[in-house]
Design a protein around this motif. Structure first.
Motif, mmCIF file in Angstrom:
data_model
loop_
_atom_site.group_PDB
_atom_site.id
_atom_site.type_symbol
_atom_site.label_atom_id
_atom_site.label_comp_id
_atom_site.label_asym_id
_atom_site.label_seq_id
_atom_site.Cartn_x
_atom_site.Cartn_y
_atom_site.Cartn_z
ATOM 1 N N LYS A 167 -21.857 -14.330 23.315
ATOM 2 C CA LYS A 167 -22.291 -14.325 24.411
ATOM 3 C C LYS A 167 -23.439 -13.637 24.871
ATOM 4 C CE LYS A 167 -19.458 -11.826 26.916
ATOM 5 N NZ LYS A 167 -18.893 -10.975 27.725
ATOM 6 N N ILE A 168 -24.543 -14.582 25.361
ATOM 7 C CA ILE A 168 -25.813 -13.870 25.798
ATOM 8 C C ILE A 168 -25.813 -14.037 26.945
ATOM 9 C CG2 ILE A 168 -28.123 -14.338 25.192
ATOM 10 C CD1 ILE A 168 -26.768 -15.917 23.188
ATOM 11 N N ALA A 169 -26.573 -12.727 27.889
ATOM 12 C CA ALA A 169 -27.066 -12.194 29.246
ATOM 13 C C ALA A 169 -28.338 -11.502 28.915
ATOM 14 C CB ALA A 169 -26.370 -10.858 29.774
ATOM 15 N N THR A 170 -29.172 -12.115 30.279
ATOM 16 C CA THR A 170 -30.069 -11.778 30.357
ATOM 17 C C THR A 170 -30.375 -10.251 30.919
ATOM 18 O OG1 THR A 170 -31.471 -14.345 30.413
ATOM 19 C CG2 THR A 170 -32.262 -12.439 31.045
ATOM 20 N N LYS A 171 -31.474 -9.432 29.891
ATOM 21 C CA LYS A 171 -31.388 -8.170 30.938
ATOM 22 C C LYS A 171 -32.569 -7.897 31.566
ATOM 23 C CE LYS A 171 -30.075 -4.529 28.672
ATOM 24 N NZ LYS A 171 -29.714 -3.698 27.626
ATOM 25 N N ALA A 172 -34.203 -8.022 31.186
ATOM 26 C CA ALA A 172 -35.199 -7.924 31.202
ATOM 27 C C ALA A 172 -35.942 -9.741 30.850
ATOM 28 C CB ALA A 172 -35.947 -7.255 31.151
ATOM 29 N N ALA A 173 -36.812 -10.109 31.282
ATOM 30 C CA ALA A 173 -37.739 -11.079 30.341
ATOM 31 C C ALA A 173 -38.231 -10.854 28.737
ATOM 32 C CB ALA A 173 -39.479 -10.959 31.306
ATOM 33 N N ASN A 174 -37.868 -11.351 28.608
ATOM 34 C CA ASN A 174 -37.736 -11.793 27.134
ATOM 35 C C ASN A 174 -36.825 -10.023 25.879
ATOM 36 O OD1 ASN A 174 -39.340 -13.746 26.850
ATOM 37 N ND2 ASN A 174 -41.271 -12.053 27.078
ATOM 38 N N VAL A 175 -35.637 -9.940 27.235
ATOM 39 C CA VAL A 175 -34.350 -9.513 26.620
ATOM 40 C C VAL A 175 -33.482 -9.091 26.629
ATOM 41 C CG1 VAL A 175 -33.891 -6.385 26.522
ATOM 42 C CG2 VAL A 175 -36.506 -7.406 26.439
ATOM 43 N N PHE A 176 -32.576 -9.707 25.908
ATOM 44 C CA PHE A 176 -31.039 -10.322 26.112
ATOM 45 C C PHE A 176 -30.088 -9.085 25.288
ATOM 46 C CE2 PHE A 176 -34.593 -13.374 25.418
ATOM 47 C CZ PHE A 176 -34.529 -14.072 26.513
ATOM 48 N N ALA A 177 -29.283 -8.951 26.140
ATOM 49 C CA ALA A 177 -27.606 -8.374 25.284
ATOM 50 C C ALA A 177 -26.979 -9.379 25.109
ATOM 51 C CB ALA A 177 -26.935 -7.660 26.865
ATOM 52 N N VAL A 178 -26.967 -9.042 23.441
ATOM 53 C CA VAL A 178 -26.233 -10.274 22.971
ATOM 54 C C VAL A 178 -24.012 -9.696 22.463
ATOM 55 C CG1 VAL A 178 -26.176 -11.132 20.687
ATOM 56 C CG2 VAL A 178 -28.192 -11.290 21.761
ATOM 57 N N THR A 179 -23.243 -9.953 22.036
ATOM 58 C CA THR A 179 -22.360 -9.510 21.880
ATOM 59 C C THR A 179 -22.465 -10.752 20.544
ATOM 60 O OG1 THR A 179 -21.260 -9.205 23.578
ATOM 61 C CG2 THR A 179 -19.860 -9.372 22.696
ATOM 62 N N ALA A 180 -22.060 -11.008 19.140
ATOM 63 C CA ALA A 180 -21.926 -11.918 18.068
ATOM 64 C C ALA A 180 -20.763 -11.031 16.913
ATOM 65 C CB ALA A 180 -23.301 -11.277 17.562
ATOM 66 N N ASP A 181 -20.360 -11.918 16.292
ATOM 67 C CA ASP A 181 -19.039 -11.902 15.244
ATOM 68 C C ASP A 181 -20.232 -11.427 14.340
ATOM 69 O OD1 ASP A 181 -16.982 -12.250 17.038
ATOM 70 O OD2 ASP A 181 -16.995 -14.027 15.979
ATOM 71 N N LEU A 182 -20.126 -10.527 13.844
ATOM 72 C CA LEU A 182 -20.046 -10.362 11.947
ATOM 73 C C LEU A 182 -19.340 -9.990 11.123
ATOM 74 C CD1 LEU A 182 -22.519 -9.012 10.890
ATOM 75 C CD2 LEU A 182 -21.759 -6.469 11.531
ATOM 76 N N THR A 183 -19.697 -10.825 10.655
ATOM 77 C CA THR A 183 -18.206 -10.940 9.207
ATOM 78 C C THR A 183 -19.116 -10.285 7.763
ATOM 79 O OG1 THR A 183 -18.253 -12.705 9.932
ATOM 80 C CG2 THR A 183 -17.147 -12.853 7.610
ATOM 81 N N ILE A 184 -18.717 -9.341 7.765
ATOM 82 C CA ILE A 184 -18.723 -7.706 6.492
ATOM 83 C C ILE A 184 -17.517 -8.199 5.469
ATOM 84 C CG2 ILE A 184 -19.459 -6.302 5.248
ATOM 85 C CD1 ILE A 184 -21.222 -6.038 7.993
ATOM 86 N N LYS A 185 -17.400 -8.703 4.617
ATOM 87 C CA LYS A 185 -15.729 -8.732 3.140
ATOM 88 C C LYS A 185 -15.192 -9.672 3.856
ATOM 89 C CE LYS A 185 -15.490 -5.005 0.752
ATOM 90 N NZ LYS A 185 -14.851 -3.339 0.043
ATOM 91 N N GLY A 186 -15.771 -10.628 4.556
ATOM 92 C CA GLY A 186 -14.079 -11.462 5.493
ATOM 93 C C GLY A 186 -13.891 -11.536 6.315
ATOM 94 N N TYR B 84 -14.675 -2.825 8.725
ATOM 95 C CA TYR B 84 -14.876 -4.436 7.440
ATOM 96 C C TYR B 84 -14.628 -3.701 6.008
ATOM 97 C CZ TYR B 84 -17.581 -5.706 11.493
ATOM 98 O OH TYR B 84 -18.514 -6.471 12.873
ATOM 99 N N ASP B 85 -12.999 -2.771 6.212
ATOM 100 C CA ASP B 85 -12.456 -1.990 5.246
ATOM 101 C C ASP B 85 -13.617 -1.292 4.267
ATOM 102 O OD1 ASP B 85 -9.966 -1.449 4.323
ATOM 103 O OD2 ASP B 85 -10.114 -3.158 2.253
#
Length: 188
Positions: A112-131, A158-159
């Motif tokens: 998910k990405i939302a624009t906060k300002a010009a060239n600044v974005f609030a990002v929600t991402a899935d991070l996978t570490i150790k499966g 991530y255990d």
């Protein structure tokens, strides 16, 4: 005159339906960087880990996607040298921490990405570490040929519980903070 109006109307409709196509910008993995910082009661360690590959997806100047793969075997401490650096690097790559023999890569996929300002974005991402995949959030700032982000990761999700005061009592000054910081610079 009627013909001119029809042409003008057709042109307006055609321009209104033209959409900006997405542009994928692959990162230059050799020029991009991930710096990490881990803290403990008695001090801290810092270092780097390298990208294998990655890309941001843009529509115009707006970020609409991204995914990255990190080479966990490249994990190294930069605040130590020689024997002590080798010992820390080995421990970080062992099962107590990132288990790089079993899990040689980590992945980050923008959800998910939302624009906060010009060239600044609030990002929600899935991070996978150790499966294990968990969401992370951060701000991403972009320029024409680079992007930067800085965020914290709770390793216990991530255990990775080694030395965590949240899971082990009586470890006193040997406690290691649950969160580590990532400072990321992407170059296209």
């Amino acid at each position: 005159m009627k013909n001119l109006k029809s042409i003008a109307l057709a042109l307006v409709v055609a321009l209104a339906t033209v959409s900006v196509s997405a542009q994928t910008k692959k990162i230059d993995a050799a020029k991009s960087s991930i710096n990490w910082l881990g803290k403990k009661v008695t001090g801290q360690h810092n270092g780097t880990v390298n990208f294998k590959e990655g890309a941001l997806v843009f529509k115009g100047k707006k970020v609409v996607g991204g995914n990255f793969t990190v080479d966990m075997n490249s994990l190294t401490a930069t605040d130590l040298q020689g024997e002590y650096q080798g010992k820390l690097n080995g421990h970080l790559k062992a099962d107590d921490f990132f288990g790089t023999d079993k899990f040689p890569t980590a992945k980050l996929v923008f959800k998910k990405i939302a624009t906060k300002a010009a060239n600044v974005f609030a990002v929600t991402a899935d991070l996978t570490i150790k499966g294990i995949t968990k969401p992370v959030t951060f701000d991403l700032t972009t320029t024409a040929n680079s992007a930067t982000a800085k965020f914290n990761v709770d390793r216990t999700k991530y255990d990775i519980k080694y030395g965590s005061g949240s899971f082990f009592s009586n470890i006193g000054d040997k406690a290691i903070n649950d969160e580590f910081e990532l400072d990321v610079t992407l170059k296209f």
